[in-house]
Scaffold this active site. Structure first.
Site, PDB file in Angstrom:
ATOM      1  N   SER A  69      27.885   0.619   7.640  1.00 56.82           N
ATOM      2  CA  SER A  69      26.069   1.064   7.723  1.00 56.82           C
ATOM      3  C   SER A  69      25.968   2.410   6.740  1.00 56.82           C
ATOM      4  O   SER A  69      26.561   2.370   5.594  1.00 56.82           O
ATOM      5  CB  SER A  69      25.789   0.836   8.345  1.00 56.82           C
ATOM      6  OG  SER A  69      24.437   1.438   9.078  1.00 56.82           O
ATOM      7  N   THR A 525      29.323   7.586  15.782  1.00 54.25           N
ATOM      8  CA  THR A 525      29.890   6.748  14.870  1.00 54.25           C
ATOM      9  C   THR A 525      30.681   7.808  14.146  1.00 54.25           C
ATOM     10  O   THR A 525      31.157   6.992  12.391  1.00 54.25           O
ATOM     11  CB  THR A 525      28.947   6.424  13.502  1.00 54.25           C
ATOM     12  OG1 THR A 525      28.117   7.743  13.294  1.00 54.25           O
ATOM     13  CG2 THR A 525      27.744   4.608  14.630  1.00 54.25           C
TER      14      THR A 525
HETATM   15  C1  G16 Z   1      24.431   3.622  13.966  1.00 56.05           C
HETATM   16  C2  G16 Z   1      23.268   3.138  14.914  1.00 56.05           C
HETATM   17  C3  G16 Z   1      22.124   3.686  15.076  1.00 56.05           C
HETATM   18  C4  G16 Z   1      22.138   5.412  15.458  1.00 56.05           C
HETATM   19  C5  G16 Z   1      23.379   5.619  14.057  1.00 56.05           C
HETATM   20  C6  G16 Z   1      24.414   6.965  14.347  1.00 56.05           C
HETATM   21  O1  G16 Z   1      23.622   3.475  12.665  1.00 56.05           O
HETATM   22  O2  G16 Z   1      22.913   1.620  14.639  1.00 56.05           O
HETATM   23  O3  G16 Z   1      21.250   3.206  16.032  1.00 56.05           O
HETATM   24  O4  G16 Z   1      20.902   5.723  15.095  1.00 56.05           O
HETATM   25  O5  G16 Z   1      24.335   4.664  13.904  1.00 56.05           O
HETATM   26  O6  G16 Z   1      24.426   6.982  15.609  1.00 56.05           O
HETATM   27  P1  G16 Z   1      25.423   8.988  15.706  1.00 56.05           P
HETATM   28  O7  G16 Z   1      24.375   9.859  15.825  1.00 56.05           O
HETATM   29  O8  G16 Z   1      25.553   8.161  17.412  1.00 56.05           O
HETATM   30  O9  G16 Z   1      26.374   8.459  14.743  1.00 56.05           O
HETATM   31  P2  G16 Z   1      24.122   2.538  11.336  1.00 56.05           P
HETATM   32  O10 G16 Z   1      22.657   2.564  10.265  1.00 56.05           O
HETATM   33  O11 G16 Z   1      25.104   3.455  11.209  1.00 56.05           O
HETATM   34  O12 G16 Z   1      24.785   1.078  11.325  1.00 56.05           O
END
Ligand code: G16
Length: 557
Positions: A69, A525
Site C-alpha cells: 500500500s 505496518t
Molecule cells: C493500513 C491500514 C490502515 C491504517 C494504516 C496505518 O493502510 O489499512 O487502516 O490506517 O495501515 O496503520 P499503522 O499506523 O498501524 O501503520 P494502508 O493504506 O497501508 O493499507
C-alpha cells in the site's frame, strides 16, 4: 490416497519456502508487511491459509492481495479478504501468525493438521476452494504472487485465479461480487462505477445557479496502480476532465516517493510533479494501491503548502449528503407519506481531527471510535443501516445494510409514479450512491467519484468544502524503538496501559497545551511507534508531539 497427497504437498511447499533464521512475521493492521525480498515464506503460507479459509467456508471465494500500500517501494505485503470482501476474520489471525512463523516443514504440517481438526475443515476430502489473487505494481509483486500460488496449490482441491495487477479495493470488490453471484470482472467494476457516477449526475437538481464546479481535476496517482486504472476509465467519466500525474509511467517517479495520499496528508505539501501553475486547481491524491484518498489545493505560488481535505472531511461531506437525502425522504409531509427509518453511524479513530468529531457530533450524528485499521472500522460500520467510516489518512467508505437497500428499493418503486418529486430523487440518489461507493472496503477511485458528484450536487467549490470546519493543528511523528510491541494501548488506542509510566507522562505534557490531545501506538505496518498530537497552534502541536516522542525514546529506545 488424498490424505497422503495432502501431507506430501504441504511438506513439499514448506521446504521450497524455508523461513530464514531470525525472521518473525506478524499479522498487523493490514496483514503481513516487510522488505519485499524477505516476504516469500509469509506470502506462500498466506496462500495456504486463504485456501483453507475457502475450504472452511464451503468453497466461497477468498481473496489475496500482494501489496504494501502506502509503504516504500522496497516493502511488500500480503492481506487476505474474506468472502464478504472485507478483511479476514480476526479470529484467524493467531493461526496466520503461527503458520507464517512455523520453523520447518514438519512443524508447518503439524500446525495445519491440528488447525483443520480444531476448525472442522474437511481437508483431503472432496472439497473445493477458490482464491482470487491480485497485486500492485511493486517490483517484487510477481515473485510473491508466485509464492502465493504455490501455497494455494498445496491444498488439494484449491483453485487459484490470478486477476492481474489491480488496486486493492478492486480485488476486494471482485471477491464480494463473485460471492454475491454478480458479475465480478475488472470491466464489470469499471462499468458499475461509470454508470452509477453518470446516474448521480443525471440526478443533480435542475435549478442551476450558484457556483459551478470546475471540470478540471488533477489526480496524483502516487506512481502506483490507481493512476493506471483511472487513465483507463477517465474517458468515460462524463463531466470530468481528469489529468493524472505521478501515473507510474516510466520516468514519472518512484512509487509513494514524495507523492501519494500518505505523503500529502502527513506533510501537507504538494506532491512531486505539481507546481505554481496548479494554484487554485482542485487536486486529489491516491496512495500506492488506491485504497486511500485525500484532496488538496495550492492556495499560493510562493510556497508548496496545500489546503488539505483529509479523510475526516471526506467523511463529513458524505455524512452531510446522506443525511440530507434521508431528511428529504422523511420530512416531506406535503408529498407521499413514505419514510425510510435508518440508523446512521459514523466511525472514526483516534487520528480523527478533534474539530471533525466536534463538527459531526454538532450535527447530531452518532460518532463511535475503534482502533486504527480498516478491519476494525468496517466491522463497526456494519452495525448500522448506513455506516460511514474514514480514517484521517483517507481510508474509508460507506456501507449500507441489505435490509436498508431493500427498503430503499421498495420505496423507490412506490415513488416512481411521482418521478418529478424531490422524495423520489433523494431515494434515487441514495440508490446510486450504494452502487457507486465500494461496499467491500475503502476505495479511492469510487470515493473520488462520489466526492465529485456530491460537490456538484451541493454546488460547492473546494474552498467551501475545506472551510466546513477548521482542523486543529496536528503533528505525527515516528519513533524507532527496540521493541514496539512493548507498548500496549487501550480505549481505542487513546491511552497507553503499558509501560505504565508512559501515560502519566503523556497526560502531564498534554496538560501544558490549550486544546492539547496526544496518543502513542505501535504501528501495525511499519517497525515504528507513532505519536500523534493536536493543539490550538501548530507550534504547540509540534512541541507536544516532540516532547512525547522524547519520552517514548527515553523509555523504550
Ligand atoms: C493500513 C491500514 C490502515 C491504517 C494504516 C496505518 O493502510 O489499512 O487502516 O490506517 O495501515 O496503520 P499503522 O499506523 O498501524 O501503520 P494502508 O493504506 O497501508 O493499507
Amino acid at each position: 490416497d488424498q490424505e497422503q497427497e495432502q501431507r506430501r504437498r504441504l511438506l513439499d511447499v514448506a521446504s521450497r519456502f524455508p523461513l530464514p533464521s531470525g525472521c518473525r512475521f506478524s499479522y498487523g493492521t493490514a496483514g503481513f508487511r516487510a522488505d519485499g525480498a524477505t516476504m516469500a515464506p509469509a506470502v506462500c503460507r498466506a496462500g495456504i491459509l486463504a485456501a483453507l479459509r475457502s475450504v472452511k467456508l464451503a468453497g466461497a471465494a477468498v481473496g489475496i492481495v500482494i501489496t504494501a500500500s502506502h509503504n516504500p517501494i522496497g516493502d511488500n505485503g500480503v492481506k487476505i479478504a474474506d468472502p464478504d470482501g472485507g478483511m479476514m476474520d480476526q479470529q484467524w489471525e493467531p493461526f496466520a501468525d503461527a503458520l507464517a512463523n512455523a520453523p520447518d516443514p514438519d512443524a508447518l504440517l503439524q500446525m495445519v493438521l491440528q488447525f483443520v481438526k480444531d476448525e472442522g475443515i474437511p481437508l483431503g476430502g472432496h472439497h473445493t476452494a477458490q482464491v482470487l489473487l491480485g497485486r500492485d505494481t511493486r517490483p517484487t509483486g510477481e515473485y510473491l504472487l508466485d509464492a502465493a500460488l504455490q501455497g494455494i496449490n498445496a491444498i488439494v482441491g484449491a483453485h487459484a485465479i490470478d486477476m492481474g495487477i489491480l488496486t486493492t479495493p478492486q480485488l476486494h470488490w471482485m471477491v464480494w461480487s463473485k460471492n454475491k453471484g454478480t458479475k465480478a470482472s475488472e470491466s464489470d467494476y469499471f462499468t458499475q462505477l461509470i454508470n452509477s457516477f453518470r446516474r448521480m449526475l443525471e440526478l443533480l437538481p435542475k435549478d442551476k445557479g450558484g457556483y459551478e464546479l470546475a471540470k478540471k481535476l488533477i489526480v496524483d496517482g502516487a506512481n502506483g496502480i490507481g493512476g493506471v486504472k483511472l487513465e483507463q476509465m477517465k474517458a468515460e467519466l462524463s463531466g470530468l476532465d481528469i489529468i493524472v500525474r505521478n501515473s507510474g509511467k516510466e520516468g514519472e517517479g518512484i512509487l509513494n516517493h514524495l507523492c501519494g495520499a500518505d505523503f500529502v496528508q502527513k506533510e501537507r505539501v504538494t506532491p512531486h510533479g505539481f507546481g505554481p501553475e496548479d494554484v487554485g486547481v482542485r487536486c486529489a491524491s491516491l496512495d500506492g494501491d488506491a485504497d486511500r484518498l485525500v484532496y488538496f489545493q495550492m492556495s499560493s505560488s510562493s510556497d508548496n503548502k496545500v489546503d488539505l481535505v483529509d479523510g475526516d472531511k471526506i467523511l463529513s461531506l458524505f455524512a452531510l449528503f446522506i443525511r440530507e437525502q434521508l431528511d428529504v425522504i422523511n420530512n416531506n409531509g406535503s408529498q407521499v407519506d413514505k419514510s425510510l427509518p435508518a440508523r446512521l453511524g459514523i466511525v472514526q479513530t483516534a487520528y480523527a481531527n478533534g474539530a471533525s468529531t466536534q463538527f459531526l457530533k454538532g450535527l447530531g450524528l452518532e460518532v463511535v471510535f475503534t482502533p486504527t485499521g480498516v478491519k476494525y472500522l468496517h466491522k463497526k460500520a456494519l452495525e448500522y443501516d448506513i455506516g460511514i467510516y474514514f480514517e484521517a489518512n483517507g481510508h474509508g467508505t460507506v456501507v449500507f445494510s441489505e435490509d436498508f437497500i431493500s427498503q430503499l428499493e421498495s420505496l423507490s418503486n412506490d415513488l416512481s409514479s411521482q418521478a418529478a418529486n424531490s422524495q423520489y430523487h433523494a431515494a434515487m440518489r441514495l440508490m446510486a450512491a450504494t452502487q457507486l461507493i465500494n461496499q467491500a472496503v475503502g476505495d479511492a477511485l469510487s470515493g473520488l467519484l462520489l466526492v465529485e458528484a456530491i460537490l456538484q450536487y451541493k454546488r460547492w467549490s473546494f474552498q467551501n468544502w475545506c472551510e466546513l470546519y477548521s482542523d486543529l493543528p496536528s503533528r505525527q511523528l515516528k519513533v524507532k524503538v527496540v521493541d514496539r510491541s512493548s507498548i500496549v494501548t487501550t480505549d481505542a488506542e487513546t491511552k497507553v496501559s503499558q509501560p505504565s509510566s508512559l501515560q502519566e507522562l503523556i497526560d502531564k505534557e498534554t496538560a501544558n497545551y490549550t486544546q492539547g490531545r496526544c496518543f502513542v501506538r505501535p504501528s501495525g505496518t511499519e517497525d515504528v511507534v507513532r505519536v500523534y498530537a493536536e493543539a490550538s497552534t501548530q507550534v504547540e502541536a509540534d512541541s507536544l508531539a516532540k516532547s512525547v516522542a522524547h519520552h517514548v525514546e527515553r523509555l523504550l529506545g
